[in-house]
Design a protein around this motif. Structure first.
Motif, PDB file in Angstrom:
ATOM      1  N   ASP A 146      16.177  60.935 -26.260  1.00  0.00           N
ATOM      2  CA  ASP A 146      15.046  59.538 -25.038  1.00  0.00           C
ATOM      3  C   ASP A 146      14.139  59.200 -25.365  1.00  0.00           C
ATOM      4  O   ASP A 146      13.814  57.792 -25.147  1.00  0.00           O
ATOM      5  N   LEU A 147      13.180  60.142 -25.701  1.00  0.00           N
ATOM      6  CA  LEU A 147      11.337  59.909 -26.102  1.00  0.00           C
ATOM      7  C   LEU A 147      11.603  58.568 -27.461  1.00  0.00           C
ATOM      8  O   LEU A 147      10.954  57.741 -27.103  1.00  0.00           O
ATOM      9  N   ILE A 148      12.829  59.152 -27.775  1.00  0.00           N
ATOM     10  CA  ILE A 148      12.511  58.367 -29.629  1.00  0.00           C
ATOM     11  C   ILE A 148      12.865  56.522 -28.995  1.00  0.00           C
ATOM     12  O   ILE A 148      12.347  56.291 -30.450  1.00  0.00           O
ATOM     13  N   GLN A 149      13.517  56.509 -27.831  1.00  0.00           N
ATOM     14  CA  GLN A 149      14.732  55.064 -27.548  1.00  0.00           C
ATOM     15  C   GLN A 149      13.618  54.083 -27.071  1.00  0.00           C
ATOM     16  O   GLN A 149      13.520  53.469 -26.473  1.00  0.00           O
ATOM     17  N   LEU A 150      12.235  54.884 -26.438  1.00  0.00           N
ATOM     18  CA  LEU A 150      11.365  54.386 -26.020  1.00  0.00           C
ATOM     19  C   LEU A 150       9.847  53.458 -26.745  1.00  0.00           C
ATOM     20  O   LEU A 150       9.521  53.753 -27.008  1.00  0.00           O
ATOM     21  N   SER A 151      10.227  52.628 -26.223  1.00  0.00           N
ATOM     22  CA  SER A 151      10.206  50.997 -27.277  1.00  0.00           C
ATOM     23  C   SER A 151       8.706  51.293 -27.624  1.00  0.00           C
ATOM     24  O   SER A 151       8.013  50.310 -28.534  1.00  0.00           O
ATOM     25  N   HIS A 152       7.988  50.790 -25.925  1.00  0.00           N
ATOM     26  CA  HIS A 152       6.861  50.805 -26.188  1.00  0.00           C
ATOM     27  C   HIS A 152       5.410  51.572 -26.025  1.00  0.00           C
ATOM     28  O   HIS A 152       4.694  51.764 -25.524  1.00  0.00           O
ATOM     29  N   LEU A 153       6.005  53.121 -26.760  1.00  0.00           N
ATOM     30  CA  LEU A 153       5.530  54.154 -26.441  1.00  0.00           C
ATOM     31  C   LEU A 153       5.390  54.405 -28.719  1.00  0.00           C
ATOM     32  O   LEU A 153       6.465  54.047 -29.258  1.00  0.00           O
ATOM     33  N   GLN A 154       4.072  54.488 -29.259  1.00  0.00           N
ATOM     34  CA  GLN A 154       4.427  55.352 -30.222  1.00  0.00           C
ATOM     35  C   GLN A 154       3.766  56.649 -30.242  1.00  0.00           C
ATOM     36  O   GLN A 154       2.970  57.212 -29.381  1.00  0.00           O
ATOM     37  N   LEU A 155       5.033  57.450 -30.740  1.00  0.00           N
ATOM     38  CA  LEU A 155       4.480  59.315 -30.242  1.00  0.00           C
ATOM     39  C   LEU A 155       3.916  59.353 -31.907  1.00  0.00           C
ATOM     40  O   LEU A 155       4.399  59.563 -32.193  1.00  0.00           O
ATOM     41  N   ILE A 156       2.815  59.678 -31.626  1.00  0.00           N
ATOM     42  CA  ILE A 156       1.600  60.279 -32.611  1.00  0.00           C
ATOM     43  C   ILE A 156       1.517  61.703 -32.538  1.00  0.00           C
ATOM     44  O   ILE A 156       1.237  61.970 -33.645  1.00  0.00           O
ATOM     45  N   GLY A 157       1.877  62.818 -31.594  1.00  0.00           N
ATOM     46  CA  GLY A 157       1.601  64.127 -31.791  1.00  0.00           C
ATOM     47  C   GLY A 157       1.977  65.037 -30.258  1.00  0.00           C
ATOM     48  O   GLY A 157       2.439  64.277 -29.369  1.00  0.00           O
ATOM     49  N   LEU A 158       1.568  65.996 -30.608  1.00  0.00           N
ATOM     50  CA  LEU A 158       2.084  67.004 -29.018  1.00  0.00           C
ATOM     51  C   LEU A 158       0.456  66.968 -28.935  1.00  0.00           C
ATOM     52  O   LEU A 158      -0.627  67.826 -29.420  1.00  0.00           O
ATOM     53  N   MET A 159      -0.115  67.803 -27.555  1.00  0.00           N
ATOM     54  CA  MET A 159      -1.161  68.403 -26.705  1.00  0.00           C
ATOM     55  C   MET A 159      -0.594  70.000 -26.242  1.00  0.00           C
ATOM     56  O   MET A 159       0.312  69.165 -25.206  1.00  0.00           O
ATOM     57  N   THR A 160      -1.546  70.383 -26.171  1.00  0.00           N
ATOM     58  CA  THR A 160      -1.420  71.900 -25.350  1.00  0.00           C
ATOM     59  C   THR A 160      -3.106  71.658 -25.512  1.00  0.00           C
ATOM     60  O   THR A 160      -4.201  72.301 -25.966  1.00  0.00           O
ATOM     61  N   MET A 161      -2.488  73.442 -24.215  1.00  0.00           N
ATOM     62  CA  MET A 161      -4.242  73.642 -24.183  1.00  0.00           C
ATOM     63  C   MET A 161      -3.562  75.522 -23.686  1.00  0.00           C
ATOM     64  O   MET A 161      -2.694  75.909 -23.313  1.00  0.00           O
ATOM     65  N   ALA A 162      -4.463  76.260 -24.325  1.00  0.00           N
ATOM     66  CA  ALA A 162      -4.464  77.432 -24.309  1.00  0.00           C
ATOM     67  C   ALA A 162      -4.552  78.453 -22.358  1.00  0.00           C
ATOM     68  O   ALA A 162      -5.358  78.062 -22.018  1.00  0.00           O
ATOM     69  N   PRO A 163      -4.156  79.162 -22.480  1.00  0.00           N
ATOM     70  CA  PRO A 163      -4.405  79.493 -21.036  1.00  0.00           C
ATOM     71  C   PRO A 163      -5.404  80.156 -21.113  1.00  0.00           C
ATOM     72  O   PRO A 163      -5.605  81.521 -21.634  1.00  0.00           O
ATOM     73  N   ILE A 164      -6.088  80.837 -19.529  1.00  0.00           N
ATOM     74  CA  ILE A 164      -6.735  81.800 -19.899  1.00  0.00           C
ATOM     75  C   ILE A 164      -6.980  83.012 -19.756  1.00  0.00           C
ATOM     76  O   ILE A 164      -5.679  83.713 -19.139  1.00  0.00           O
ATOM     77  N   GLY A 165      -7.741  83.691 -20.077  1.00  0.00           N
ATOM     78  CA  GLY A 165      -7.259  84.913 -20.469  1.00  0.00           C
ATOM     79  C   GLY A 165      -6.216  85.355 -21.623  1.00  0.00           C
ATOM     80  O   GLY A 165      -6.466  86.500 -22.376  1.00  0.00           O
ATOM     81  N   LEU A 166      -5.848  84.434 -22.459  1.00  0.00           N
ATOM     82  CA  LEU A 166      -5.659  85.003 -24.336  1.00  0.00           C
ATOM     83  C   LEU A 166      -6.910  85.213 -25.273  1.00  0.00           C
ATOM     84  O   LEU A 166      -8.146  84.492 -24.864  1.00  0.00           O
ATOM     85  N   SER A 167      -6.820  85.723 -25.363  1.00  0.00           N
ATOM     86  CA  SER A 167      -7.888  86.329 -27.044  1.00  0.00           C
ATOM     87  C   SER A 167      -7.568  85.080 -27.860  1.00  0.00           C
ATOM     88  O   SER A 167      -6.340  84.627 -27.882  1.00  0.00           O
ATOM     89  N   LEU A 168      -8.802  85.029 -28.568  1.00  0.00           N
ATOM     90  CA  LEU A 168      -8.971  84.160 -29.697  1.00  0.00           C
ATOM     91  C   LEU A 168      -7.726  84.018 -30.807  1.00  0.00           C
ATOM     92  O   LEU A 168      -7.257  83.762 -31.323  1.00  0.00           O
ATOM     93  N   GLU A 169      -7.156  85.159 -31.243  1.00  0.00           N
ATOM     94  CA  GLU A 169      -5.531  85.230 -31.911  1.00  0.00           C
ATOM     95  C   GLU A 169      -4.744  84.996 -31.547  1.00  0.00           C
ATOM     96  O   GLU A 169      -3.689  84.428 -31.874  1.00  0.00           O
ATOM     97  N   GLN A 170      -4.828  85.451 -29.850  1.00  0.00           N
ATOM     98  CA  GLN A 170      -3.663  85.368 -29.424  1.00  0.00           C
ATOM     99  C   GLN A 170      -3.588  83.272 -28.993  1.00  0.00           C
ATOM    100  O   GLN A 170      -2.447  83.062 -29.372  1.00  0.00           O
ATOM    101  N   ARG A 171      -4.690  82.890 -29.152  1.00  0.00           N
ATOM    102  CA  ARG A 171      -4.859  81.143 -29.532  1.00  0.00           C
ATOM    103  C   ARG A 171      -4.284  80.435 -30.758  1.00  0.00           C
ATOM    104  O   ARG A 171      -3.684  79.922 -30.396  1.00  0.00           O
TER     105      ARG A 171
END
Length: 225
Positions: free
Chosen positions: A138-163
Motif C-alpha cells: 500500500d505504501l508504494i502505491q501512494l503517488s505523492h510520496l517519495q519513499l527514500i529510506g528508513l529512520m530508527t532510534m535505539a532505545p535508552i539503555g542499549l550498549s553501543l554494540e547493541q545499538r
C-alpha cells in the motif's frame, strides 16, 4: 571549540555517502545562518511552531533544505508538507496516506523516511518490521510520496554494540526494500550508526552544544536528537 570548528571536525570524519543533518531545534536562526555560511544545507526541526519563524527568518538562504524529524501529529501534516522537503518520522500507513493526500492538494511530493522500531520501546512510535512489510504494497502505491529510506532510534539503555547491531538491522531492511537511505545515529551513537550503514546522521548537541532556546515538553519532541 567553536561552532565552526565542531562542524568542520564532523564533516571531515564522515564516510563517503554519509550526510550530516544539523538538528537545529532549540537553537536560534542566527546559529543556523552561521552553519549555512560554512556550507551546511540540511537542518532538522521537530516542532512546526518553533520551526516556522526560523524558516521565515532564513528565507533569503535559498539552498537550505528542511527536514522534519519529530513525531508528526495529524493536525500538523499540512503545515509540515508545505514547509519541509523531507519527513523522517512517518510511523504508520494512515499517516503516510494523509501526507500523500495533502501533498496532492499542495501540489508537492515530499521525500519520506519510514520510522521503524527494532526493539520494544513504548516511548517511541514506528512500524514493527512485520507491520512495515504488510503495509509495503500500500505504501508504494501512494503517488505523492517519495519513499527514500528508513529512520530508527535505539532505545535508552542499549550498549553501543547493541545499538550498532540494531542499526545494522535497519540497513538490512532498507536494502531488502530497495531504499537507499537510513536516518539513524545521534550525538551519542553516530559512529556506530555510520559503520552500520547510515546515510543521514541526526546531530544536535554534538554540533551546536547546549540548546539556546527553551526546551519543550511537547510530544513533537519525542524524536529529539
Amino acid at each position: 571549540m567553536t561552532l565552526s570548528a565542531r562542524w568542520h571536525d564532523l564533516v571531515d570524519r564522515l564516510a563517503d555517502g554519509v550526510h550530516l543533518l544539523a538538528v537545529s531545534k532549540g537553537h536560534p536562526a542566527t546559529l543556523i545562518r552561521q552553519l549555512a555560511e560554512l556550507g551546511q544545507q540540511d537542518f532538522g526541526e521537530s516542532r512546526l511552531q518553533e520551526a516556522l519563524p526560523k524558516l521565515e527568518a532564513l528565507a533569503d538562504l535559498k539552498g537550505l533544505r528542511w527536514h522534519f524529524i519529530g513525531r508528526l501529529q495529524a493536525n500538523k501534516v499540512r503545515g509540515v508538507v508545505r514547509s519541509f522537503a523531507v519527513i523522517h518520522s512517518v510511523d504508520s500507513l494512515a499517516l503516510a496516506e494523509r501526507i500523500s493526500r495533502i501533498a496532492v492538494e499542495e501540489q508537492c511530493c515530499p521525500q519520506v523516511m519510514l520510522q521503524v522500531k527494532f526493539r520494544d520501546d513504548p516511548s517511541k512510535g514506528g512500524f514493527s518490521q512485520e507491520q512495515l512489510k504488510q503495509a509495503w504494497p500500500d505504501l508504494i502505491q501512494l503517488s505523492h510520496l517519495q519513499l527514500i529510506g528508513l529512520m530508527t532510534m535505539a532505545p535508552i539503555g542499549l550498549s553501543l554494540e547493541q545499538r550498532q547491531e540494531l542499526f545494522g538491522q535497519c540497513r538490512e531492511l532498507a536494502d531488502q526494500l530497495g531504499l537507499p537511505d537510513c536516518s539513524m545515529g545521534m550525538s551519542g551513537d553516530w559512529l556506530e550508526a555510520m559503520h552500520a550503514g547510515a546515510t543521514w546522521l541526526r546531530l544536535g548537541s554534538l554540533l551546536f552544544g547546549a540548546r539556546s532556546m527553551a526546551k519543550s515538553s511537547s510530544v513533537d519532541d519525542i524524536n529529539a536528537v
